[in-house]
Design an enzyme around this catalytic site. Structure first.
Site, PDB file in Angstrom:
ATOM      1  N   CYS A   1       0.826  -1.255  -0.049  1.00  0.00           N
ATOM      2  CA  CYS A   1       0.017   0.086   0.187  1.00  0.00           C
ATOM      3  C   CYS A   1       0.681   1.306  -0.082  1.00  0.00           C
ATOM      4  CB  CYS A   1      -0.915   0.044   1.379  1.00  0.00           C
ATOM      5  SG  CYS A   1      -2.468  -0.829   1.157  1.00  0.00           S
TER       6      CYS A   1
ATOM      7  N   CYS B   1      13.856 -17.842  18.262  1.00  0.00           N
ATOM      8  CA  CYS B   1      13.829 -19.217  18.596  1.00  0.00           C
ATOM      9  C   CYS B   1      14.858 -19.920  17.730  1.00  0.00           C
ATOM     10  CB  CYS B   1      12.482 -19.814  18.117  1.00  0.00           C
ATOM     11  SG  CYS B   1      11.280 -19.978  19.533  1.00  0.00           S
TER      12      CYS B   1
ATOM     13  N   CYS C   1      10.981 -26.896  15.605  1.00  0.00           N
ATOM     14  CA  CYS C   1       9.886 -26.261  16.024  1.00  0.00           C
ATOM     15  C   CYS C   1       8.987 -27.104  16.849  1.00  0.00           C
ATOM     16  CB  CYS C   1       8.959 -25.187  15.266  1.00  0.00           C
ATOM     17  SG  CYS C   1       9.832 -24.267  14.022  1.00  0.00           S
TER      18      CYS C   1
ATOM     19  N   CYS D   1       9.743 -28.743  20.365  1.00  0.00           N
ATOM     20  CA  CYS D   1       9.220 -27.795  21.562  1.00  0.00           C
ATOM     21  C   CYS D   1       7.598 -27.800  21.584  1.00  0.00           C
ATOM     22  CB  CYS D   1      10.090 -26.704  21.744  1.00  0.00           C
ATOM     23  SG  CYS D   1      11.878 -26.651  22.418  1.00  0.00           S
TER      24      CYS D   1
ATOM     25  N   ARG E   1      10.369 -13.171  16.435  1.00  0.00           N
ATOM     26  CA  ARG E   1      10.197 -14.097  17.247  1.00  0.00           C
ATOM     27  C   ARG E   1      10.743 -15.569  16.729  1.00  0.00           C
ATOM     28  NH1 ARG E   1      11.822 -16.129  20.455  1.00  0.00           N
ATOM     29  NH2 ARG E   1      10.923 -17.140  22.360  1.00  0.00           N
TER      30      ARG E   1
END
Lengths: 156, 281
Positions: free
Chosen positions: B134, B242, B197, B200, B238
């Site tokens: 945009c 990790c 991923c 955990c 995030r």
């Protein structure tokens, strides 16, 4: 002079090779056991206890509950309790599980503490950057032996 | 007084030490008005889980409470900042968001469907990519930095007007190959700790790892105000944290890999409510 230096270095390397087994040279038997001390020396259970709880070292209690280590807070629940582990496991089994648990338990979440190759996208410790050179194992050969020695004190 | 404070600290420490730090059965209603689905049946494409849970259920009572009232939720301050930006013109076209989209409330439901395929661009776009689309294509304005504060504030505003609506990202059609790539990444073990991923967040959610209470890693609450760093956090940043914590070389924020992973992880939360800006540890 130069030849003396070379001679001395070669001599030191030979001594180290006899004493300590490099991560890529560890021999696992068909059950994942490692028969001989990785450092060529016995472990020290007092040092092993420190490695168990230190976040920058083994940090074993991050995943395992250990009643004998209750004074150190926050024990994890990801792996089994290690209470009485010496009743269930021998030194050669424990050494193999610590060095590379995938040789004993295929697919386990537990990291290998004495392994430096075979990883996907190995990083430079916790920086998120690519590893700059050869990896160091998470624990040294002697530190593995120290943790084995500590675990063998957990008899009930 | 001093004694009282000491007693408080000791009891807080004991409370945390016993791990009795989350009410996993709690229900979330925001402002006594917006009902949030924090647990529901897993979407059909998930083979290994029957129920999906918002990360909110794994947090302490105190953290949970912060999200129940917009006056307590620190993330809402950034929503207010974005409301001002929404109405402000920027770029060579002299337009603001408001000129095409009217009030922010008109965007209700948009957050819930992203990341999604953009036919014109021929790519899967995250909400951040669409906002920048945009800005550059319609407003003639500069791109905002991925996961920078301008972008996260706007994402918080867009999430806030979709709160309570179910996440519903498409995983088929032209998005499917990206989704498959994200799934592959989700199950790939990385770094010297050799963790995926799934190790955990699929195999061990609900368990403690040292002082951390593992969640399912759902992203329906992003952007997330974390008490740990006292700011809004973007989902790909995030992810980066990790992957870094597996002692791996991470992917970059905004990379094809993390776009794919964001689509896949979002789809694991299909059916949970949009919650952003959520409050987490």
């Amino acid at each position: 002079m130069k030849s003396i230096t070379v001679f001395v270095c070669a001599g030191m390397m030979a001594t180290a090779a006899m004493a300590e087994i490099a991560p890529d040279d560890v021999t696992y038997d068909e059950y994942g056991e490692v028969m001989v001390s990785l450092s060529g020396q016995p472990g020290d259970p007092v040092v092993g206890k420190e490695i168990m709880v230190e976040r920058g070292k083994g940090n074993c209690i991050a995943c395992h509950q250990v009643t004998a280590l209750e004074e150190y807070p926050f024990h994890g629940e990801v792996g089994p309790s290690l209470d009485g582990i010496a009743e269930r496991r021998t030194d050669v089994e424990l050494r193999g599980i610590l060095a590379n648990p995938k040789m004993t338990y295929e697919g386990t979440i537990m990291p290998a503490f004495y392994r430096t190759s075979g990883f996907t996208r190995p990083g430079d410790e916790f920086t998120g950057e690519a590893a700059a050179g050869p990896l160091a194992p998470l624990l040294t050969a002697q530190e593995i032996e120290d943790v084995v020695a500590y675990l063998l004190t957990l008899t009930d | 007084m001093k004694l009282l404070i000491k007693g408080g600290i000791v009891s807080a420490a004991l409370f945390a030490a016993f791990g009795a730090n989350a009410d996993e059965e709690a229900s979330l209603v925001i402002n006594e008005d917006i009902e949030i689905t924090v647990r529901t049946d897993a979407p059909a494409h998930l083979d290994n889980m029957r129920t999906i849970y918002s990360g909110w259920v794994y947090r302490s009572d105190e953290t949970q409470a912060l999200q129940m009232d917009d006056f307590e939720n620190p993330g809402m301050i950034f929503v207010d900042d974005a409301i001002d930006v929404w109405a402000s013109a920027d770029g060579s076209e002299g337009k603001g968001c408001v000129d095409c989209h009217n009030e922010p409330a008109s965007m209700a439901g948009v957050r819930a469907t992203y990341p999604k395929w953009n036919e014109e661009a021929g790519e899967v776009r995250t909400l951040a990519m669409q906002v920048n689309g945009c800005r550059t294509e319609r407003m003639g304005a500069e791109e905002w930095k991925y996961d920078g504060s301008d972008m996260l504030n706007m994402e918080a505003l867009l999430a806030s007007v979709s709160r309570g609506m179910p996440v519903n990202v498409a995983i088929d059609g032209p998005a499917q190959s990206t989704w498959e790539m994200g799934k592959e990444l989700y199950y790939t073990r990385t770094g010297q700790l050799d963790l995926s991923c799934a190790n955990c967040h699929e195999d061990n959610y609900g368990n403690n790892i040292r002082a951390d209470h593992l969640s399912q890693g759902q992203i329906n609450g992003f952007p997330t105000y974390r008490l740990k760093n006292a700011k809004l956090n973007g989902v790909q940043s995030r992810f980066r944290g990790c992957v870094r914590d597996t002692r791996a070389e991470t992917y970059a924020v905004g990379s094809d890999e993390f776009i794919a992973l964001e689509l896949y992880v979002a789809s694991r939360g299909n059916g949970l409510s949009v919650e952003g800006p959520s409050v987490r540890n």
